[in-house]
Motif scaffolding. Structure first.
Motif, short mmCIF file in Angstrom:
data_model
loop_
_atom_site.label_atom_id
_atom_site.label_comp_id
_atom_site.label_asym_id
_atom_site.label_seq_id
_atom_site.Cartn_x
_atom_site.Cartn_y
_atom_site.Cartn_z
N ILE A 43 0.83 -1.20 0.00
CA ILE A 43 0.00 0.00 0.00
C ILE A 43 0.87 1.26 0.00
O ILE A 43 0.61 2.20 -0.75
N LEU A 44 1.91 1.28 0.83
CA LEU A 44 2.78 2.45 0.88
C LEU A 44 3.55 2.63 -0.43
O LEU A 44 3.72 3.76 -0.90
N ASP A 45 4.01 1.54 -1.02
CA ASP A 45 4.71 1.65 -2.30
C ASP A 45 3.77 2.15 -3.39
O ASP A 45 4.16 2.96 -4.24
N ALA A 46 2.53 1.68 -3.36
CA ALA A 46 1.55 2.14 -4.34
C ALA A 46 1.21 3.61 -4.11
O ALA A 46 1.04 4.38 -5.06
N ALA A 47 1.13 4.01 -2.85
CA ALA A 47 0.86 5.41 -2.53
C ALA A 47 1.99 6.31 -3.02
O ALA A 47 1.76 7.42 -3.49
N LEU A 48 3.22 5.83 -2.90
CA LEU A 48 4.37 6.59 -3.40
C LEU A 48 4.22 6.87 -4.89
O LEU A 48 4.42 8.01 -5.34
N LEU A 49 3.85 5.87 -5.65
CA LEU A 49 3.69 6.06 -7.09
C LEU A 49 2.47 6.94 -7.41
O LEU A 49 2.54 7.82 -8.27
N GLU A 50 1.39 6.71 -6.71
CA GLU A 50 0.17 7.49 -6.95
C GLU A 50 0.37 8.97 -6.65
O GLU A 50 0.11 9.84 -7.47
N PHE A 51 0.88 9.27 -5.46
CA PHE A 51 1.11 10.67 -5.09
C PHE A 51 2.25 11.27 -5.91
O PHE A 51 2.21 12.43 -6.29
N GLY A 52 3.28 10.47 -6.16
CA GLY A 52 4.43 10.97 -6.89
C GLY A 52 4.12 11.33 -8.32
O GLY A 52 4.66 12.29 -8.87
N GLN A 53 3.24 10.57 -8.95
CA GLN A 53 2.91 10.81 -10.36
C GLN A 53 1.72 11.74 -10.55
O GLN A 53 1.68 12.50 -11.52
N ARG A 54 0.78 11.72 -9.63
CA ARG A 54 -0.46 12.49 -9.81
C ARG A 54 -0.57 13.69 -8.87
O ARG A 54 -1.38 14.59 -9.12
#
Length: 222
Positions: A43-54
């Motif tokens: 979840i944290l790794d996915a959040a990193l990509l989601e927040f980082g890209q969007r």
């Protein structure tokens, strides 16, 4: 990580699956099993990509769970909101930087060389985790307490190393205030060197660290 630039509403702006320390939100449930820890890491790794890209505003919990390939209910097992997972991510990324740098500065002959190694290690971290800049920038508005803690903690680690160097006679002893000023100055230098030579353009980490370190050695050595 610079101050943020997007000041819309309560928020404004992103070190991959490499984390070793997980900080669930205060209202979430800490994982009690290895499987739970793995799920929270996803979840944290996915959040990193989601927040980082969007960015924070355009990101969503559904986007995070889709990237993590977990059910929506699983997300709420650990976090009660998008803000909560963002705050946990800020803490997690700060620890990832610390854990990445710590082994690389062991065995340094003196404190100034240790700062050279720390900067080179940080630059290599940034090469692979550029999202850290956007996450920390946005934290100024999404998670102000976490934003301040991130920098205060990093500066405190540097200050501790400088105090040890003074005690060993490696550096001039100009007092506590001077030590704090130097710690924040070194941290600020590292942050912007990471931006220029890690995010905006990849350069040899050891070479950049050597150039920066020469200033410290000439300015701080006894």
């Amino acid at each position: 990580m610079r101050a943020g630039v997007d000041k819309r509403g309560p928020a404004a702006v992103a070190d991959g699956s490499v984390g070793r320390t997980i900080s669930p939100a205060s209202k979430g449930k800490a994982p009690r099993t290895a499987r739970g820890e793995k799920t929270l890491r996803k979840i944290l790794d996915a959040a990193l990509l989601e927040f980082g890209q969007r960015g924070f505003h355009d990101s969503s919990i559904v986007g995070i769970t889709s990237r993590a390939k977990v059910a929506l209910g699983t997300f709420y097992t650990y976090f009660d909101s998008k803000e909560a997972v963002f705050a946990a991510l800020v803490r997690d990324m700060s620890r990832q930087v610390r854990d990445h740098v710590a082994p690389d500065i062991e065995g340094s002959p003196d404190e100034i060389d240790r700062e050279r190694r720390a900067l080179a290690s940080y630059l290599r971290f940034v090469f692979d985790h550029k999202e850290v800049y956007r996450i920390i920038d946005e934290a100024e508005f999404v998670d102000p307490a976490g934003f301040r803690t991130h920098y205060e903690t990093a500066a405190a680690r540097i200050a501790t190393r400088l105090e040890e160097a003074v005690a060993k006679g490696e550096m001039r002893d100009d007092g506590a205030l001077a030590t704090e000023v130097r710690a924040w100055a070194i941290m600020g230098m590292n942050v912007f060197l990471g931006l220029r030579f890690g995010v905006w353009g990849r350069q040899d980490a050891d070479l950049i660290a050597a150039h920066a370190n020469s200033m410290l050695r000439k300015g701080l050595e006894r």
